[in-house]
Design a protein around this motif. Sequence first.
Motif, PDB file in Angstrom:
ATOM      1  N   HIS A 240      32.800 -14.332  53.417  1.00  0.00           N
ATOM      2  CA  HIS A 240      32.009 -15.507  52.826  1.00  0.00           C
ATOM      3  C   HIS A 240      30.447 -15.699  53.592  1.00  0.00           C
ATOM      4  O   HIS A 240      30.280 -16.263  54.281  1.00  0.00           O
ATOM      5  CB  HIS A 240      32.894 -16.770  52.897  1.00  0.00           C
ATOM      6  N   LYS A 241      29.680 -14.622  53.299  1.00  0.00           N
ATOM      7  CA  LYS A 241      28.602 -14.717  53.735  1.00  0.00           C
ATOM      8  C   LYS A 241      27.449 -15.600  53.163  1.00  0.00           C
ATOM      9  O   LYS A 241      26.539 -15.939  54.112  1.00  0.00           O
ATOM     10  CB  LYS A 241      28.002 -13.199  53.629  1.00  0.00           C
ATOM     11  N   ASN A 242      27.641 -16.044  51.971  1.00  0.00           N
ATOM     12  CA  ASN A 242      26.352 -16.621  51.388  1.00  0.00           C
ATOM     13  C   ASN A 242      26.879 -18.198  50.942  1.00  0.00           C
ATOM     14  O   ASN A 242      25.902 -18.782  50.622  1.00  0.00           O
ATOM     15  CB  ASN A 242      25.926 -15.879  50.002  1.00  0.00           C
ATOM     16  N   ASP A 243      28.143 -18.504  50.988  1.00  0.00           N
ATOM     17  CA  ASP A 243      28.533 -19.836  50.370  1.00  0.00           C
ATOM     18  C   ASP A 243      28.694 -20.891  51.703  1.00  0.00           C
ATOM     19  O   ASP A 243      28.943 -22.004  51.222  1.00  0.00           O
ATOM     20  CB  ASP A 243      29.646 -19.716  49.579  1.00  0.00           C
ATOM     21  N   LYS A 244      28.579 -20.187  52.811  1.00  0.00           N
ATOM     22  CA  LYS A 244      28.665 -21.282  54.001  1.00  0.00           C
ATOM     23  C   LYS A 244      28.113 -20.692  55.174  1.00  0.00           C
ATOM     24  O   LYS A 244      27.296 -19.547  55.237  1.00  0.00           O
ATOM     25  CB  LYS A 244      30.049 -21.648  54.173  1.00  0.00           C
ATOM     26  N   SER A 245      27.778 -21.287  56.375  1.00  0.00           N
ATOM     27  CA  SER A 245      27.408 -21.017  57.464  1.00  0.00           C
ATOM     28  C   SER A 245      26.017 -20.621  57.375  1.00  0.00           C
ATOM     29  O   SER A 245      25.749 -19.584  57.844  1.00  0.00           O
ATOM     30  CB  SER A 245      28.221 -19.863  58.318  1.00  0.00           C
ATOM     31  N   GLN A 246      25.128 -21.138  56.766  1.00  0.00           N
ATOM     32  CA  GLN A 246      23.811 -20.903  56.619  1.00  0.00           C
ATOM     33  C   GLN A 246      23.006 -21.346  57.696  1.00  0.00           C
ATOM     34  O   GLN A 246      23.209 -22.403  58.482  1.00  0.00           O
ATOM     35  CB  GLN A 246      23.088 -21.414  55.309  1.00  0.00           C
ATOM     36  N   PRO A 247      21.917 -20.680  57.840  1.00  0.00           N
ATOM     37  CA  PRO A 247      20.936 -21.108  59.043  1.00  0.00           C
ATOM     38  C   PRO A 247      20.319 -22.498  59.164  1.00  0.00           C
ATOM     39  O   PRO A 247      20.105 -23.132  60.063  1.00  0.00           O
ATOM     40  CB  PRO A 247      19.923 -20.050  59.263  1.00  0.00           C
ATOM     41  N   GLU A 248      20.460 -22.937  57.708  1.00  0.00           N
ATOM     42  CA  GLU A 248      19.542 -24.298  57.730  1.00  0.00           C
ATOM     43  C   GLU A 248      20.611 -25.341  58.367  1.00  0.00           C
ATOM     44  O   GLU A 248      20.225 -26.451  58.817  1.00  0.00           O
ATOM     45  CB  GLU A 248      19.622 -24.733  56.086  1.00  0.00           C
ATOM     46  N   ASN A 249      21.920 -25.048  58.298  1.00  0.00           N
ATOM     47  CA  ASN A 249      22.708 -26.088  58.955  1.00  0.00           C
ATOM     48  C   ASN A 249      22.472 -26.460  60.340  1.00  0.00           C
ATOM     49  O   ASN A 249      22.567 -27.366  60.855  1.00  0.00           O
ATOM     50  CB  ASN A 249      24.293 -25.231  58.926  1.00  0.00           C
ATOM     51  N   LEU A 250      21.883 -25.426  61.121  1.00  0.00           N
ATOM     52  CA  LEU A 250      21.653 -25.581  62.556  1.00  0.00           C
ATOM     53  C   LEU A 250      20.486 -26.600  62.807  1.00  0.00           C
ATOM     54  O   LEU A 250      20.508 -27.238  63.636  1.00  0.00           O
ATOM     55  CB  LEU A 250      21.203 -24.155  63.119  1.00  0.00           C
ATOM     56  N   VAL A 251      19.289 -26.519  61.823  1.00  0.00           N
ATOM     57  CA  VAL A 251      18.563 -27.573  61.865  1.00  0.00           C
ATOM     58  C   VAL A 251      19.159 -28.876  61.558  1.00  0.00           C
ATOM     59  O   VAL A 251      18.700 -29.858  61.900  1.00  0.00           O
ATOM     60  CB  VAL A 251      17.465 -27.004  60.942  1.00  0.00           C
ATOM     61  N   PHE A 252      19.696 -28.881  60.330  1.00  0.00           N
ATOM     62  CA  PHE A 252      20.494 -30.209  60.005  1.00  0.00           C
ATOM     63  C   PHE A 252      21.268 -31.158  61.326  1.00  0.00           C
ATOM     64  O   PHE A 252      21.177 -31.953  61.557  1.00  0.00           O
ATOM     65  CB  PHE A 252      21.234 -30.279  58.574  1.00  0.00           C
ATOM     66  N   LEU A 253      22.101 -30.019  61.712  1.00  0.00           N
ATOM     67  CA  LEU A 253      23.055 -30.695  62.866  1.00  0.00           C
ATOM     68  C   LEU A 253      21.884 -31.169  64.006  1.00  0.00           C
ATOM     69  O   LEU A 253      22.777 -31.965  64.809  1.00  0.00           O
ATOM     70  CB  LEU A 253      23.875 -29.508  63.365  1.00  0.00           C
ATOM     71  N   GLN A 254      20.803 -30.722  64.281  1.00  0.00           N
ATOM     72  CA  GLN A 254      20.003 -31.119  65.185  1.00  0.00           C
ATOM     73  C   GLN A 254      19.634 -32.500  65.037  1.00  0.00           C
ATOM     74  O   GLN A 254      19.549 -33.636  65.627  1.00  0.00           O
ATOM     75  CB  GLN A 254      18.794 -30.344  65.545  1.00  0.00           C
ATOM     76  N   ARG A 255      19.460 -32.872  63.636  1.00  0.00           N
ATOM     77  CA  ARG A 255      19.260 -34.240  63.086  1.00  0.00           C
ATOM     78  C   ARG A 255      20.179 -35.190  63.425  1.00  0.00           C
ATOM     79  O   ARG A 255      20.055 -36.356  63.672  1.00  0.00           O
ATOM     80  CB  ARG A 255      18.622 -34.303  61.738  1.00  0.00           C
ATOM     81  N   VAL A 256      21.501 -34.638  63.180  1.00  0.00           N
ATOM     82  CA  VAL A 256      22.608 -35.427  63.287  1.00  0.00           C
ATOM     83  C   VAL A 256      22.885 -35.788  64.728  1.00  0.00           C
ATOM     84  O   VAL A 256      23.313 -36.994  65.325  1.00  0.00           O
ATOM     85  CB  VAL A 256      24.178 -34.691  62.817  1.00  0.00           C
ATOM     86  N   ARG A 257      22.628 -34.693  65.771  1.00  0.00           N
ATOM     87  CA  ARG A 257      22.759 -34.863  67.207  1.00  0.00           C
ATOM     88  C   ARG A 257      21.636 -35.975  67.751  1.00  0.00           C
ATOM     89  O   ARG A 257      22.067 -36.885  68.420  1.00  0.00           O
ATOM     90  CB  ARG A 257      22.669 -33.838  68.063  1.00  0.00           C
ATOM     91  N   LYS A 258      20.366 -35.809  67.051  1.00  0.00           N
ATOM     92  CA  LYS A 258      19.523 -36.811  67.464  1.00  0.00           C
ATOM     93  C   LYS A 258      20.054 -38.312  66.989  1.00  0.00           C
ATOM     94  O   LYS A 258      19.404 -39.371  67.847  1.00  0.00           O
ATOM     95  CB  LYS A 258      17.925 -36.467  66.658  1.00  0.00           C
ATOM     96  N   LEU A 259      20.577 -38.668  65.756  1.00  0.00           N
ATOM     97  CA  LEU A 259      21.038 -39.884  65.508  1.00  0.00           C
ATOM     98  C   LEU A 259      22.069 -40.358  66.583  1.00  0.00           C
ATOM     99  O   LEU A 259      21.885 -41.363  66.982  1.00  0.00           O
ATOM    100  CB  LEU A 259      21.576 -39.809  64.020  1.00  0.00           C
ATOM    101  N   LEU A 260      22.957 -39.491  66.969  1.00  0.00           N
ATOM    102  CA  LEU A 260      24.060 -39.895  67.773  1.00  0.00           C
ATOM    103  C   LEU A 260      23.572 -40.211  69.340  1.00  0.00           C
ATOM    104  O   LEU A 260      24.021 -41.101  69.972  1.00  0.00           O
ATOM    105  CB  LEU A 260      25.114 -38.787  67.748  1.00  0.00           C
ATOM    106  N   ASP A 261      22.394 -39.489  69.603  1.00  0.00           N
ATOM    107  CA  ASP A 261      22.155 -39.671  70.828  1.00  0.00           C
ATOM    108  C   ASP A 261      21.318 -40.917  70.971  1.00  0.00           C
ATOM    109  O   ASP A 261      20.997 -41.523  72.162  1.00  0.00           O
ATOM    110  CB  ASP A 261      20.628 -38.620  71.196  1.00  0.00           C
ATOM    111  N   GLN A 262      21.003 -41.684  69.994  1.00  0.00           N
ATOM    112  CA  GLN A 262      20.576 -43.110  69.827  1.00  0.00           C
ATOM    113  C   GLN A 262      21.834 -44.064  70.128  1.00  0.00           C
ATOM    114  O   GLN A 262      21.557 -45.273  70.427  1.00  0.00           O
ATOM    115  CB  GLN A 262      20.049 -43.661  68.492  1.00  0.00           C
TER     116      GLN A 262
END
Length: 546
Positions: A240-262
């Motif tokens: 399952h190379k292309n339907d999940k675990s894409q590099p864009e996920n890493l950037v979005f999770l940084q946004r999630v973490r920034k939210l929780l850090d508040q």
Amino acid sequence: MSGNSTEWWRNSVIYQIYPRSFCDANGDGIGDLPGITQKLDYVKSLGVDAIWISPFFKSPMVDFGYDVADYRDVDPIFGRLQDFDQLIEAAHARGLKIIIDQILSHTSDRHPWFEESRASRDNPKADWYVWQDPKDDGNPPNNWVSVFGGGSWRWCTRRRQYYLANFLKEQPDLNVHNPEVQEQLLADMKFWLDRGVDGFRLDAVNFIFHQQALNDNPARPLKLDEKGLPPVNHYDYQWHKNDKSQPENLVFLQRVRKLLDQYPGTVTVGEVGDDNTHKIMAEYTTDQRLHMAYSFDLLTEDCSAPFLRETLEKNRAVIEKGWPCWSISNHDVPRSITRWNRGFSPALAHKRTPLFLLMQLTLRGSVCVYQGEELGLAEADIAFEDLVDPYGINLWPEFKGRDGCRTPMPWTNTSADNAGFTTGKPWLPVSEEHQNLAVNLQEDSQYSMLNQFRALIEWHRHLPNSLATAQQEVIDTDNDLMVFVRHTEKERLLVVLNLGATEEVFSLPEAFVGAEDITPNLFAKEHSGSTLVLPPAGACVLQSIP
């Protein structure tokens, strides 16, 4: 064993509650939020630090809450928003944290977003889901297949296009490449943070993004079973190379973490299912992304010492500062006392169950325990006519689905009130075998599974704080012993577990000859000088100061 108080989640013990099956307060046969509130004193008595509650959002319940129709409301079968607020308040009053499920990769097909999106190709939410034209011959855009069986692409007659559904057809995938979708998901998480939740368990976290080029997945060499047959689920026929675990996920999770850090003290734990879980866990659990993650590596059938040694070493080799959350059972797999004891006698299986918890508690990482594991519940046998899980119904009889681990919690050994779960008709049958392990029967027995569980959690709580983030090294014994060392500059901990069916002898490393024996008194062993003799299900924990 706890670390820095600002990072309560390190080495924490999280108790997963599947609300449909925990406790029914209104007698409709389905567990609910007020039922959880009624049982908080019981949960507190276990010694756990936090509760993870599986989905209770408004949903048509095709996948029992993992198909969300409204991210900001409680489904009426579970209660009201007011009930959730009361649950939060009652849990916090007892020192318990509350973590809730959050599903970021897909919604229900009855969510208003999807109903608008599928209405036309040019409405405001037309690009909120993953839509694609068919190939020239009408076939789906690529070869991706669904986790639950069948293709991942579903035809929509209104748009004359396919939509992506990595799970059930009623669970269309969100197009999280769309910035508007990202903003909405983060806003919905903020809604619950403002209500006081202490964090999120992120369902199928590596499925959030798909590859926009939509390239085919490569074929995977088939692993044949003992009968020489290929896998039951054709999901296992691909990498399952292309339907999940894409590099864009890493950037979005940084946004999630920034939210929780508040919201200081809040936490994320991600569910990672991938062909290379350790690498994904390492990438996802950094200071800028998730706090911790768990994979399916310990949710498999294999719990042999060689397999565990290999799994832990793979994890140690890549995760570095990242943080695992060890789970050996949950609402998606057969219960561990059944899954990990195949081939062992019932008596030995009973002795081995605390051994698994001791392993979890001494590994580097946090621990997630599924409701009923503290009672020693085995997988329930569910007749086909009683199945409700679409996963099992689709793949029956070779795969029986997830209902066997989701049956109601047995609070009492009485049948009149369905083991104390409900006064109505339970949504899944109450297991007669489970009634014999009911909470009321185990409360007053010192060596019941329930009280062994409590004793181990209490023992874990008093381990040195410095070991909370200690490094871990697995020792290869070439037998059925699982041996590992946790170490800091100040302390070392040696853990030896006999996972086999015969007695094993272990020669202690020099650093642990004469070390203090802090083994919980639930486990048998003979310790003399530099030699350790462990019977089946025996264990030894030694503490040394360099």
